[in-house]
Design a protein around this motif. Structure first.
Motif: not given
Length: 113
Positions: A7-15
């Motif tokens: 899993t990758s953490s979202g950046a900004g508005d990216t979930p």
């Protein structure tokens, strides 16, 4: 079907994005959680695994998810995963070639067809 999931953490508005790898299908997939908390397929990347290299043939991000960074996140995840094997990548896919052009740190692992 064997799957390796990260899993990758979202950046900004990216979930938050979940990646799944199916070596048997020679495919990586990217998922996000929909409004109901269910995995929704964002897109996929197909490849051919050869003894001495990996040929990336095709990347697809579904229309409703384009221009949100999902394609770049998927390609970055795939290239990082392949880098751990030490095998070079042949980027037949134009999206992957563009990603590498924009992210030259990945250029040393590229090979020509």
């Amino acid at each position: 079907m064997a799957q390796i999931t990260t899993t990758s953490s979202g950046a900004g508005d990216t979930p938050q994005v979940r990646f799944a790898h199916s070596p048997a299908q020679e495919r990586y997939e990217a998922f996000v959680l929909d409004a109901h908390g269910n995995d929704e397929l964002v897109g996929y990347l197909d490849y051919l695994s050869e003894v001495d290299q990996v040929v990336i043939t095709h990347t697809v991000i579904f229309d409703r998810y384009t221009h949100h960074g999902f394609g770049a996140a998927l390609v970055r995840h795939v290239l990082d995963d392949i880098a751990r094997t030490g095998r070079p990548v042949v980027p037949v896919c134009t999206f992957v070639r563009g990603f590498v052009h924009d992210n030259p740190a990945y250029a040393p692992m590229m090979a020509s067809a």
